[in-house]
Write a protein that holds these residues in place. Sequence first.
Motif, mmCIF file in Angstrom:
data_model
loop_
_atom_site.group_PDB
_atom_site.id
_atom_site.type_symbol
_atom_site.label_atom_id
_atom_site.label_comp_id
_atom_site.label_asym_id
_atom_site.label_seq_id
_atom_site.Cartn_x
_atom_site.Cartn_y
_atom_site.Cartn_z
ATOM 1 N N ARG A 164 0.807 -1.228 0.000
ATOM 2 C CA ARG A 164 0.000 0.000 0.000
ATOM 3 C C ARG A 164 0.835 1.271 0.000
ATOM 4 N NH1 ARG A 164 -2.887 -1.379 5.557
ATOM 5 N NH2 ARG A 164 -2.479 -3.434 4.707
ATOM 6 N N ASP A 165 2.087 1.208 0.457
ATOM 7 C CA ASP A 165 2.932 2.406 0.496
ATOM 8 C C ASP A 165 3.794 2.567 -0.751
ATOM 9 O OD1 ASP A 165 2.027 3.100 3.067
ATOM 10 O OD2 ASP A 165 3.423 1.699 3.986
ATOM 11 N N LYS A 166 3.582 1.715 -1.741
ATOM 12 C CA LYS A 166 4.410 1.762 -2.946
ATOM 13 C C LYS A 166 3.553 1.935 -4.198
ATOM 14 C CE LYS A 166 7.690 -1.669 -1.141
ATOM 15 N NZ LYS A 166 6.825 -2.353 -0.153
ATOM 16 N N GLU A 167 4.149 2.524 -5.221
ATOM 17 C CA GLU A 167 3.554 2.528 -6.544
ATOM 18 C C GLU A 167 4.046 1.279 -7.264
ATOM 19 O OE1 GLU A 167 4.521 6.128 -8.556
ATOM 20 O OE2 GLU A 167 3.003 7.298 -7.491
ATOM 21 N N LEU A 168 3.131 0.452 -7.743
ATOM 22 C CA LEU A 168 3.485 -0.796 -8.418
ATOM 23 C C LEU A 168 3.288 -0.633 -9.915
ATOM 24 C CD1 LEU A 168 1.793 -3.388 -6.021
ATOM 25 C CD2 LEU A 168 4.132 -2.499 -5.955
ATOM 26 N N SER A 169 4.344 -0.869 -10.671
ATOM 27 C CA SER A 169 4.272 -0.700 -12.112
ATOM 28 C C SER A 169 3.387 -1.777 -12.747
ATOM 29 C CB SER A 169 5.675 -0.775 -12.729
ATOM 30 O OG SER A 169 6.194 -2.090 -12.609
ATOM 31 N N THR A 170 2.902 -1.494 -13.933
ATOM 32 C CA THR A 170 2.127 -2.487 -14.681
ATOM 33 C C THR A 170 2.946 -3.751 -14.878
ATOM 34 O OG1 THR A 170 0.781 -0.820 -15.821
ATOM 35 C CG2 THR A 170 1.033 -2.955 -16.918
ATOM 36 N N GLU A 171 4.243 -3.586 -15.165
ATOM 37 C CA GLU A 171 5.117 -4.737 -15.372
ATOM 38 C C GLU A 171 5.222 -5.591 -14.111
ATOM 39 O OE1 GLU A 171 5.617 -1.817 -18.380
ATOM 40 O OE2 GLU A 171 5.851 -1.596 -16.206
ATOM 41 N N TYR A 172 5.312 -4.944 -12.952
ATOM 42 C CA TYR A 172 5.382 -5.677 -11.682
ATOM 43 C C TYR A 172 4.104 -6.482 -11.475
ATOM 44 C CZ TYR A 172 5.789 -6.577 -6.665
ATOM 45 O OH TYR A 172 5.856 -7.188 -5.444
#
Length: 232
Positions: A164-172
């Motif tokens: 929740r504290d991170k931005e997750l890339s589409t690739e991830y």
Amino acid sequence: MKILLAEDTRDLNRAETAVLTMQGYAVDSAYDGEEALDLIEKNGYDAIILDIMMPKMDGMTVLKELRSRNIVTPVLMLTAKSEIDDRVEGLDSGADDYLTKPFAMKELIARVKAMTRRRTAYSTTELKCGDIVLNAESQELTSENTVRLSVRELELMQTLILNRDKELSTEYLIEHVWADEKDLPEDAESQKDIVWLYINYLKSKLAYINSRVDIMGERGGAFQIYLRAESS
């Protein structure tokens, strides 16, 4: 799978990185505790290897900080000490495994493989975030109302909440939520469309249950769960 290796002895760090890379892992290296914590805050990892004796911030402090932030990534602790008290403290603080130096590289690989296969002690059938509760057993998302999720929606929502504290890339998200999907299109644009489609499914269901939780991000970019401010 992506691993963070935090080991301040550079020769050993290079050797461990080489062995893990040969096993197919993508490895990020850190040489002190502060650098390790900074990388963990910025990136998503499948496993973390922490040397206890590191400069700036020791591995035990890093571990306690991770668990206090509800970061549930499996952690393997490395130490030159063999005292039982150190092992107990590490496990009590949320470590998943413990390896005492010197060790054989084969043992390191075996421990990492075992750790990434099993559910950690912090895994749970119920996750809470803001005003929502996600129940993995019933596949239900609850706030003022309750809605049932598909398996893929559940996995995507779990991943977003646990990070929740991170931005997750589409690739991830493709690598972690759709890792077992044999029918996923090969071209990148179609894969982006699928991720965006499921993000919108979740956004609609969050709205349906009248939750203040939402997901920010645009097609092909990074996504992060957040809590909207209450309307006045």
